[in-house]
Design a protein around this motif. Structure first.
Motif, PDB file in Angstrom:
ATOM      1  N   LYS A 145       0.827  -1.289  -0.054  1.00  0.00           N
ATOM      2  CA  LYS A 145       0.097  -0.069   0.017  1.00  0.00           C
ATOM      3  C   LYS A 145       0.885   1.220   0.120  1.00  0.00           C
ATOM      4  CE  LYS A 145      -3.083   1.782   3.308  1.00  0.00           C
ATOM      5  NZ  LYS A 145      -4.021   1.489   4.696  1.00  0.00           N
ATOM      6  N   TYR A 146       2.191   1.000   0.521  1.00  0.00           N
ATOM      7  CA  TYR A 146       3.067   2.450   0.675  1.00  0.00           C
ATOM      8  C   TYR A 146       4.290   2.196  -0.162  1.00  0.00           C
ATOM      9  CZ  TYR A 146       0.200   2.923   5.144  1.00  0.00           C
ATOM     10  OH  TYR A 146      -0.765   2.992   5.779  1.00  0.00           O
ATOM     11  N   GLN A 164      -1.141  -2.845  14.387  1.00  0.00           N
ATOM     12  CA  GLN A 164      -2.464  -2.906  14.671  1.00  0.00           C
ATOM     13  C   GLN A 164      -3.193  -4.075  14.300  1.00  0.00           C
ATOM     14  OE1 GLN A 164      -3.368   0.753  12.322  1.00  0.00           O
ATOM     15  NE2 GLN A 164      -3.530   2.202  14.332  1.00  0.00           N
ATOM     16  N   LEU A 185      -2.433   3.677  21.481  1.00  0.00           N
ATOM     17  CA  LEU A 185      -3.232   2.596  21.123  1.00  0.00           C
ATOM     18  C   LEU A 185      -2.538   1.320  20.897  1.00  0.00           C
ATOM     19  CD1 LEU A 185      -5.888   4.722  19.317  1.00  0.00           C
ATOM     20  CD2 LEU A 185      -6.112   4.049  21.928  1.00  0.00           C
ATOM     21  N   LEU A 244     -13.157   1.153  21.508  1.00  0.00           N
ATOM     22  CA  LEU A 244     -12.980   2.479  20.637  1.00  0.00           C
ATOM     23  C   LEU A 244     -14.391   2.673  20.087  1.00  0.00           C
ATOM     24  CD1 LEU A 244     -10.269   1.564  18.319  1.00  0.00           C
ATOM     25  CD2 LEU A 244     -10.190   3.056  20.138  1.00  0.00           C
ATOM     26  N   PHE A 274     -17.851   4.809  20.750  1.00  0.00           N
ATOM     27  CA  PHE A 274     -18.200   5.792  21.664  1.00  0.00           C
ATOM     28  C   PHE A 274     -19.337   5.896  22.374  1.00  0.00           C
ATOM     29  CE2 PHE A 274     -15.443   8.502  18.935  1.00  0.00           C
ATOM     30  CZ  PHE A 274     -14.616   9.486  19.857  1.00  0.00           C
ATOM     31  N   HIS A 276     -14.019  15.963  13.036  1.00  0.00           N
ATOM     32  CA  HIS A 276     -14.607  14.688  13.550  1.00  0.00           C
ATOM     33  C   HIS A 276     -16.313  14.416  13.240  1.00  0.00           C
ATOM     34  CE1 HIS A 276     -15.669  11.492  17.144  1.00  0.00           C
ATOM     35  NE2 HIS A 276     -15.297  10.981  16.010  1.00  0.00           N
ATOM     36  N   ARG A 281     -17.281  12.249   9.660  1.00  0.00           N
ATOM     37  CA  ARG A 281     -18.279  11.070   9.793  1.00  0.00           C
ATOM     38  C   ARG A 281     -19.751  11.230   9.082  1.00  0.00           C
ATOM     39  NH1 ARG A 281     -19.264  12.641  14.944  1.00  0.00           N
ATOM     40  NH2 ARG A 281     -21.257  11.551  15.180  1.00  0.00           N
ATOM     41  N   ARG A 287      -7.239  10.193  12.921  1.00  0.00           N
ATOM     42  CA  ARG A 287      -6.929   9.846  14.419  1.00  0.00           C
ATOM     43  C   ARG A 287      -7.450   8.547  14.556  1.00  0.00           C
ATOM     44  NH1 ARG A 287      -8.991  13.223  19.763  1.00  0.00           N
ATOM     45  NH2 ARG A 287      -8.185  11.546  21.229  1.00  0.00           N
ATOM     46  N   GLY A 288      -6.374   7.785  15.314  1.00  0.00           N
ATOM     47  CA  GLY A 288      -6.661   6.132  15.719  1.00  0.00           C
ATOM     48  C   GLY A 288      -7.932   6.000  16.635  1.00  0.00           C
ATOM     49  N   PHE A 323     -10.742   7.508  16.058  1.00  0.00           N
ATOM     50  CA  PHE A 323     -12.114   7.699  15.011  1.00  0.00           C
ATOM     51  C   PHE A 323     -12.282   6.490  14.268  1.00  0.00           C
ATOM     52  CE2 PHE A 323     -10.946  12.659  14.858  1.00  0.00           C
ATOM     53  CZ  PHE A 323     -11.281  12.831  16.053  1.00  0.00           C
ATOM     54  N   LEU A 324     -12.508   5.395  14.945  1.00  0.00           N
ATOM     55  CA  LEU A 324     -12.662   3.905  14.482  1.00  0.00           C
ATOM     56  C   LEU A 324     -13.922   4.096  13.398  1.00  0.00           C
ATOM     57  CD1 LEU A 324     -11.636   1.078  13.709  1.00  0.00           C
ATOM     58  CD2 LEU A 324     -12.920   0.690  15.681  1.00  0.00           C
ATOM     59  N   GLU A 325     -14.954   4.744  14.146  1.00  0.00           N
ATOM     60  CA  GLU A 325     -16.221   4.542  13.206  1.00  0.00           C
ATOM     61  C   GLU A 325     -16.126   5.759  12.182  1.00  0.00           C
ATOM     62  OE1 GLU A 325     -19.129   7.100  15.192  1.00  0.00           O
ATOM     63  OE2 GLU A 325     -20.833   6.455  13.890  1.00  0.00           O
ATOM     64  N   TYR A 376     -13.391   6.220  10.548  1.00  0.00           N
ATOM     65  CA  TYR A 376     -12.429   5.685   9.679  1.00  0.00           C
ATOM     66  C   TYR A 376     -13.160   4.702   8.562  1.00  0.00           C
ATOM     67  CZ  TYR A 376      -8.799   2.334   8.214  1.00  0.00           C
ATOM     68  OH  TYR A 376      -7.925   1.646   7.281  1.00  0.00           O
ATOM     69  N   ARG A 377     -14.105   3.847   9.408  1.00  0.00           N
ATOM     70  CA  ARG A 377     -15.058   3.116   8.584  1.00  0.00           C
ATOM     71  C   ARG A 377     -15.728   3.788   7.707  1.00  0.00           C
ATOM     72  NH1 ARG A 377     -15.985  -0.919  13.714  1.00  0.00           N
ATOM     73  NH2 ARG A 377     -14.283  -2.172  13.296  1.00  0.00           N
ATOM     74  N   LYS A 406     -13.889   4.925   4.490  1.00  0.00           N
ATOM     75  CA  LYS A 406     -13.233   3.815   3.989  1.00  0.00           C
ATOM     76  C   LYS A 406     -14.379   3.424   2.851  1.00  0.00           C
ATOM     77  CE  LYS A 406     -10.863  -0.365   4.032  1.00  0.00           C
ATOM     78  NZ  LYS A 406     -10.488  -1.632   4.603  1.00  0.00           N
ATOM     79  N   ILE A 440      -3.985   7.078  -0.073  1.00  0.00           N
ATOM     80  CA  ILE A 440      -3.732   6.074   0.973  1.00  0.00           C
ATOM     81  C   ILE A 440      -4.454   6.594   2.174  1.00  0.00           C
ATOM     82  CG2 ILE A 440      -2.004   5.234   2.339  1.00  0.00           C
ATOM     83  CD1 ILE A 440       0.106   5.367   0.033  1.00  0.00           C
ATOM     84  N   LEU A 441      -5.121   5.587   2.685  1.00  0.00           N
ATOM     85  CA  LEU A 441      -5.932   5.745   3.941  1.00  0.00           C
ATOM     86  C   LEU A 441      -5.191   5.379   5.101  1.00  0.00           C
ATOM     87  CD1 LEU A 441      -8.655   6.901   5.429  1.00  0.00           C
ATOM     88  CD2 LEU A 441      -9.572   4.477   4.495  1.00  0.00           C
ATOM     89  N   HIS A 442      -4.839   5.987   6.103  1.00  0.00           N
ATOM     90  CA  HIS A 442      -3.827   6.113   7.135  1.00  0.00           C
ATOM     91  C   HIS A 442      -4.286   6.149   8.754  1.00  0.00           C
ATOM     92  CE1 HIS A 442       0.375   4.836   8.565  1.00  0.00           C
ATOM     93  NE2 HIS A 442      -0.097   5.775   9.567  1.00  0.00           N
ATOM     94  N   ARG A 443      -4.440   4.968   9.427  1.00  0.00           N
ATOM     95  CA  ARG A 443      -4.909   5.320  10.897  1.00  0.00           C
ATOM     96  C   ARG A 443      -3.877   5.446  11.605  1.00  0.00           C
ATOM     97  NH1 ARG A 443      -7.442   0.901  14.007  1.00  0.00           N
ATOM     98  NH2 ARG A 443      -7.880   2.370  15.692  1.00  0.00           N
TER      99      ARG A 443
END
Ligand SMILES: Cc1cc2nc3c(=O)[nH]c(=O)nc-3n(C[C@H](O)[C@H](O)[C@H](O)COP(=O)(O)O)c2cc1C
Ligand code: SF4
Ligand code: FES
Lengths: 164, 430
Positions: free
Chosen positions: A15-16, A28, A65, A134, A136, B94, B98, B125-126, B128-130, B132-133, B136, B162-165
């Protein structure tokens, strides 16, 4: 390295433009599987990216994390920063500590719960807030916390810290 | 409230803008089409420069100017979108992530085309999982619709995203720390120069822009620089999302025309204070900003007006504290934040942060001395302005401002050997 891990690692490296960029995403992914950044994960990551295990450890330790020790199946992270504090984060913190019987950063003896106090989660308009694995939870009162805790106690999440 | 038609937040809360069809039905991707089919990259940079758009990530740097710093030497260029939002009291990016991910994608593609960057990294930001999804999924939809990849809309422009978490570290929001982090290293800010425009990601020319900055770009393309620069003060115009939190009736994100007064924001937008309360202090620009007070409420909410008041618009986190707030406790919370988030490279930031955190902690616990008060009054000069990145300079502004305005409240913690608010919550602000 397990074949599955090798496959995932190769995907990330592709990917990179540079293999080392895949390091954190790879850790991760390992953490999703192992529950934390294990010794195996550190060795595998070093092999994948061509840096030393000591370098991997130093980099991993920078990120909050990425857990260097095993954590509970349920990781509860209560926000303690100013906007939440102004709307009851101190009470929520005291209540959570008391109900879980844990201090900041501790994991329960049965390995099910980890409790942490964390910094601003960018949800300050719905304070106080927390994250559970993770996810909320907003405007959390002590009563809400108790209701949630009952649910969490009854369930066994498949994944604690999802990689994706 | 003066009628201001929202630009960046239009449709949020009413429409499902995370659905590409809904986004398109409401004008989405029309700016992209215009940019790619009718405009040259130079024309877009010119339009953004003329709009006087200034970066929404905190520093307020003119976006068009930043874009035009890139050297014309044929090396591959990178555009990085900063979605690491972690400044205390800030929650606008944020929300955009979303609730309107395609607006970010559209802004990213136009901006990448403008600076001729065929590589884009979206850093989320790590925590922000929701988000991120959601992002994506949005990327997959945009890709399927032909907005990403090779020869976008027949323009000949090719762009990979490139999507990076992230993995948890406030400092990675600082642009050079972010580049280190994307390269798979510890997120430690780099010494500048060289600046990212010359030696950024993988040593290549790089622009880092904030989410909200990029979201402004499609509107500038559609409606023109003149429309944008006519909103608010000419030197720092435009719509701006302010995150209002703390002791107000209605916390939330409010989109304002730049330059309205703090009073209007507080009273007309956020519903004012809670019944019976009095205002004590406001942080107008996130945890790093010095406080403003009741007597400052006529100040304009924009980069220049707040700078003239010796504070800043910063990230646009507007945190309101009423008369029940202990300012020693509030300071303690913020100083501990910066202490915790320091990357440790600079001595004043690392050691100074720990030292001040201990001192304020002592005061709040009732173990402080008159000497602590004296030191807190002067230590600003030793810590601020002596660090590699602005984090170190963020430790003191709030504390110094409230100590200057409410010295008696700090002194009371020493005289009473404890926090007066814990004994008597109705302690008056006067
Ligand atoms: C400690 C620190 C944290 C920062 N965090 C963020 C952040 O979360 N998001 C952001 O856009 N900018 C952040 N910035 C500002 C960035 O360094 C950079 O100026 C910005 O992303 C540039 O984008 P803009 O010109 O569009 O504002 C931070 C800066 C510092 C010093
Ligand atoms: S000022 Fe603080 S956070 Fe910034 S580089 Fe120095 S030690 Fe790191
Ligand atoms: S202070 Fe808790 S989410 Fe911002």
């Amino acid at each position: 390295m397990t074949p599955e891990r090798e496959r995932r690692g190769a995907q990330l490296v592709a990917k990179y433009p540079n293999a080392q960029s895949a390091l954190i995403p790879f850790l991760q992914a390992c953490q999703e599987e192992d529950g934390y950044v294990s010794g195996d994960a550190i060795r595998d990551a070093a092999e994948l990216t061509g840096i030393t295990p000591a370098e991997v450890e130093s980099i991993a330790s920078f990120y909050s994390l990425l857990f260097k020790e095993p954590v509970g199946k349920h990781v509860i992270q209560v926000c303690r920063t100013l906007s939440c504090m102004l709307r009851g984060a101190d009470e929520l913190r005291d209540h959570a500590r008391m109900r879980l019987g844990l201090a900041n950063g501790e994991t329960s003896a049965d390995g099910r719960f980890t409790y942490e106090e964390v910094e601003c989660l960018a949800a300050c308009d719905r304070a106080p807030c927390l994250q559970h694995n993770l996810e909320f939870h907003y405007d959390v009162t002590p009563e809400d916390f108790d209701r949630q805790l009952e649910r969490w106690r009854a369930e066994e999440p498949a994944v604690t810290m999802p990689a994706e | 409230m003066a009628a201001f038609e929202p630009v960046l937040t239009k449709g949020i809360g009413e429409l499902d803008l995370a659905d590409i069809d809904v986004y398109k039905q409401h004008g989405g991707f029309s700016a992209l089409e215009k940019a790619l089919k009718e405009m040259t990259p130079e024309a877009i940079v010119g339009e953004v420069s003329a709009s006087n758009l200034r970066g929404r990530g905190g520093a307020g740097f003119p976006t068009g100017k930043k874009w035009s710093f890139l050297p014309k030497d044929g090396r591959p260029r990178y555009l990085v979108c900063n979605c690491d939002e972690a400044e205390p009291g800030t929650f606008k990016d944020h929300m955009l992530l979303r609730l309107t991910p395609f607006a970010i994608i559209e802004g990213l593609i136009i901006s990448a085309y403008a600076i001729n960057a065929s590589h884009v990294v979206m850093y989320i930001r790590g925590e922000f999982l929701e988000g991120y999804r959601i992002f994506k999924r949005a990327l997959a939809a945009a890709s399927a619709a032909g907005y990403l990849g090779k020869d976008i809309m027949g323009s000949g422009f090719t762009m990979e995203l490139i999507l990076h978490r992230g993995a948890g570290a406030y400092i990675c929001g600082e642009e050079t720390a972010m580049l280190e982090s994307i390269e798979g290293k510890r997120g430690e800010p780099r010494l500048k120069p060289p600046f990212p425009a010359n030696a950024g990601l993988y040593g290549m020319p790089t622009v880092v822009n904030n989410v909200e900055t990029l979201c402004c770009v499609p509107h500038i393309i559609n409606r023109g620089a003149g429309w944008f620069s006519a909103i608010g003060p000419p030197k720092c115009p435009g719509p701006k999302i302010i995150s209002v939190s703390g002791n107000v009736a209605n916390p939330g994100n409010y989109e304002i025309p730049m330059g309205i007064s703090a009073r209007e924001l507080l009273e007309e937008y956020a519903g004012g204070l809670l019944p019976g309360r009095r205002l004590k202090a406001i942080q107008p620009g996130g945890g790093s900003s010095a406080a403003i007070f009741e007597e400052d409420l006529n100040v304009g909410i924009d980069f220049d007006s707040l700078a003239a008041k010796k504070t800043m618009l910063g990230s646009g986190g507007f945190v309101v504290m009423d008369d029940r707030t202990c300012l020693v406790r509030a300071s303690q919370t913020l100083v501990r934040f910066f202490e915790h988030e320091s990357c440790g490279q600079c001595t004043p930031c690392r050691e100074g942060g720990q030292w001040v955190a201990r001192m304020v902690g002592r005061l709040e616990a009732g173990e402080g001395s008159v000497n602590d008060l004296r030191v807190l009054g002067v230590i600003n000069n030793t810590i601020t302005g002596t660090n590699l990145c602005p984090l170190g300079d963020s430790i003191m502004p709030f504390l110094s401002s409230v100590l200057r305005r409410f010295p008696e409240e700090f002194a009371a913690h020493v005289q009473q050997a404890g926090c007066p608010f814990q004994k008597a919550p109705e302690f008056s602000a006067a």
